[in-house]
Scaffold this motif. Structure first.
Motif, short mmCIF file in Angstrom:
data_model
loop_
_atom_site.label_atom_id
_atom_site.label_comp_id
_atom_site.label_asym_id
_atom_site.label_seq_id
_atom_site.Cartn_x
_atom_site.Cartn_y
_atom_site.Cartn_z
N ARG A 242 5.75 49.85 78.28
CA ARG A 242 5.70 49.75 79.68
C ARG A 242 6.80 49.13 80.26
O ARG A 242 7.03 48.87 81.54
N GLU B 194 2.33 42.25 76.01
CA GLU B 194 2.16 43.37 76.62
C GLU B 194 2.79 44.72 75.87
O GLU B 194 3.44 44.22 74.92
N GLU C 256 1.90 42.75 83.34
CA GLU C 256 0.26 42.77 83.30
C GLU C 256 -0.24 41.19 82.81
O GLU C 256 -1.26 40.53 83.83
N ALA D 21 8.32 43.89 79.35
CA ALA D 21 7.18 43.62 78.88
C ALA D 21 7.34 42.18 78.16
O ALA D 21 8.21 42.14 77.25
#
Ligand SMILES: [Fe+2]
Length: 503
Positions: free
Chosen positions: A118, A114, A65, A110
């Motif tokens: 995830r 983050e 992300e 991750a």
């Protein structure tokens, strides 16, 4: 310029990347090269003898992300000097994480910014756990091998210091503390051949300290009990002591209990320094209290009478306000030296009284201080640090601090040109502390190129005495080191150091 392409990494970064730490001076590279016959402006000193190594966070995949620059894979650059000649190479460190993500063609862990939940891979490294050990923070030489390390603890990757070939991981004859790993900033003592190190984590005793000898044996490894998980980044040493720290910037305990890793500064908790005899035990640790701050890097420490003198960069505001900026501005305020306000500072730890006295040494904001490594752990006078432009983890100049007179010399790169952590290369056989050279790599955004600059350490303000053009504009990075040729096995065995494959 003679260039040989050594390799190309698979990259899945977007063509139209807009991330501030994957563009501009932080634009990553994907091609590995070896180069000789480099264009030189000025003259390379014939007695500049050894290699400048610089580690770099160089991502090849986007984050899941949000990318944080400390997540980037390790690329090491080497600029080697011998007999007035120069060579250059850049290589990725073949970490387990880099190799796995090259095979998968995508990110598998991750990153720092983050949620670990995830992460496609639920095993990993780092004090936080479940991080990729990118090994992209620091680089030092020990026993003739370059060791790269990761700020949140991991393996130490062994590199040939001239070819940059990854030689595997440090094992220390089977005694490497693989359960926790080793933090960035292990310290090499040239006089004894020893490497001192620490590690930290979220489980008691929260920190350990150790020493590896010149035969790669782990000869000391002790618990350093802390009140809870901490985020130490650097250590210091003197002839007889190691100095570790417990600073009041750490993961907020209430968030940590929910699996969140949010670094907070606690201004009511004192800074604490652990003084440990180099080969001492947990029972020998003595703690000293000082004004609350966070110190990312120390310049040096030494013994003077009953005192240990410790010098480093006192941050005026270790947790700058988040403000109303963009996500990136809020995230990266912890990388902005203009906001953190680190300034050179001295702590005196009195071994008789147990008290600490401290004083600022400079009004200038600077960080990433380097010294003549022959003086590491011993009395010294000069440090060479970086100045930064507001808002960015970049270096726009160099400052030489004279602790005897309190004076400073400052060299500022031209606008749009950024430097690297600048290493000091003492002249072989020299006795004066600043008799040597300063070596750095630039990211020149005006001319879209990189150069390696060599300064006379005694006359910084005169500007570089040699500029060496590199094959490609390299990415900005973090730590560097100077490895003298005298400490590199096989350095003189070949006619041309540039093409020699050592070890
Ligand atoms: Fe560091």
């Amino acid at each position: 310029m003679d260039i040989e392409v050594l390799g190309r990494a698979l990259t899945t970064l977007p063509e139209d990347d807009e991330h501030p730490y994957r563009t501009g001076p932080w634009r990553p590279q994907t091609v590995e090269r070896s180069a000789g016959n480099l264009e030189v402006i000025g003259e390379i000193p014939a007695d500049l003898d050894g290699v400048y190594l610089r580690n770099t966070e160089n991502p090849v995949h986007p984050a899941l992300e949000v990318y944080h620059p400390f997540d980037g894979d390790s690329m090491v650059h080497v600029v080697g000097f011998r007999d007035g000649k120069v060579f250059y190479r850049n290589r990725f460190v073949r970490t387990d994480g880099f190799v796995a993500e090259q095979q998968a063609g995508q990110p598998l862990w991750a990153g720092l910014a983050e949620d670990p939940e995830r992460s496609p891979r639920q095993t990993g490294w780092g004090a936080r756990g479940r991080l990729k050990d990118a090994s992209s923070t620091d680089v030092v030489l020990h026993n003739g091998v370059a060791l790269t390390s990761f700020y949140q603890c991991g393996d130490l990757y062994r590199l040939n210091p001239t070819t940059l070939e990854t030689l595997g991981k440090a094992t220390w004859n089977g005694q490497f503390p693989s359960d926790i790993g080793v933090s960035a900033h292990p310290k090499f003592d040239e006089r004894t051949g020893e490497l001192m190190f620490f590690n930290y984590g979220t489980e008691a005793p929260y920190m350990h300290y150790g020493v590896v000898d010149a035969q790669d044996n782990l000869v000391t490894y002790i618990d350093v009990p802390l009140p809870g998980p901490r985020l130490p980044h650097d250590m210091a040493f003197t002839e007889n002591y190691a100095i570790l720290n417990d600073l009041p910037l750490f993961w907020a305990p209430e968030a940590l209990a929910r699996g969140k890793y949010a670094a907070r500064f606690y201004p009511d908790i004192p800074a604490r320094f652990a003084v440990i005899p180099r080969h001492g035990t947990t029972a020998d640790i003595r703690w000293f209290e000082a004004d609350p701050t966070y110190v990312l890097h120390w310049t040096n420490a030494y013994e003077e009478g009953d005192e240990i003198v410790l010098e480093g960069f006192f941050q005026r505001d270790p947790e700058p306000p988040a403000g109303n900026g963009t996500l990136y501005q809020r995230m990266f305020r912890f990388l902005d030296n203009d906001k953190l306000g680190p300034r050179l500072h001295r702590w005196r730890l009195n071994l008789i009284t147990g008290l600490c006295k401290e004083e600022p040494l400079s009004e200038r904001t600077s960080e990433f201080g380097m010294i003549n490594q022959r003086h590491a752990g011993r009395p010294y006078r000069y440090s060479y640090a970086a100045t930064s432009p507001p808002g960015w983890f970049l270096f726009d100049g160099l400052v030489k601090h004279d602790s005897l007179t309190g004076t400073e010399e400052h060299f500022r790169f031209e606008d749009g040109v950024y430097g690297s952590e600048t290493a000091m290369a003492p002249r072989p056989g020299s006795s004066a502390e600043d008799d040597g050279y300063l070596v750095t790599i630039t990211m020149d955004m005006n001319r879209d190129l990189s150069e390696c600059l060599v300064f006379d350490a005694r006359n910084l303000t005169a500007g570089p005495i040699a500029r060496i053009r590199l094959p490609e504009r390299v990415s900005s990075g973090t730590h560097s080191t100077w490895a003298p040729g005298s400490l590199i096995p096989g350095w003189r065995e070949h006619d041309d150091a540039a093409t020699a494959v050592h070890l």
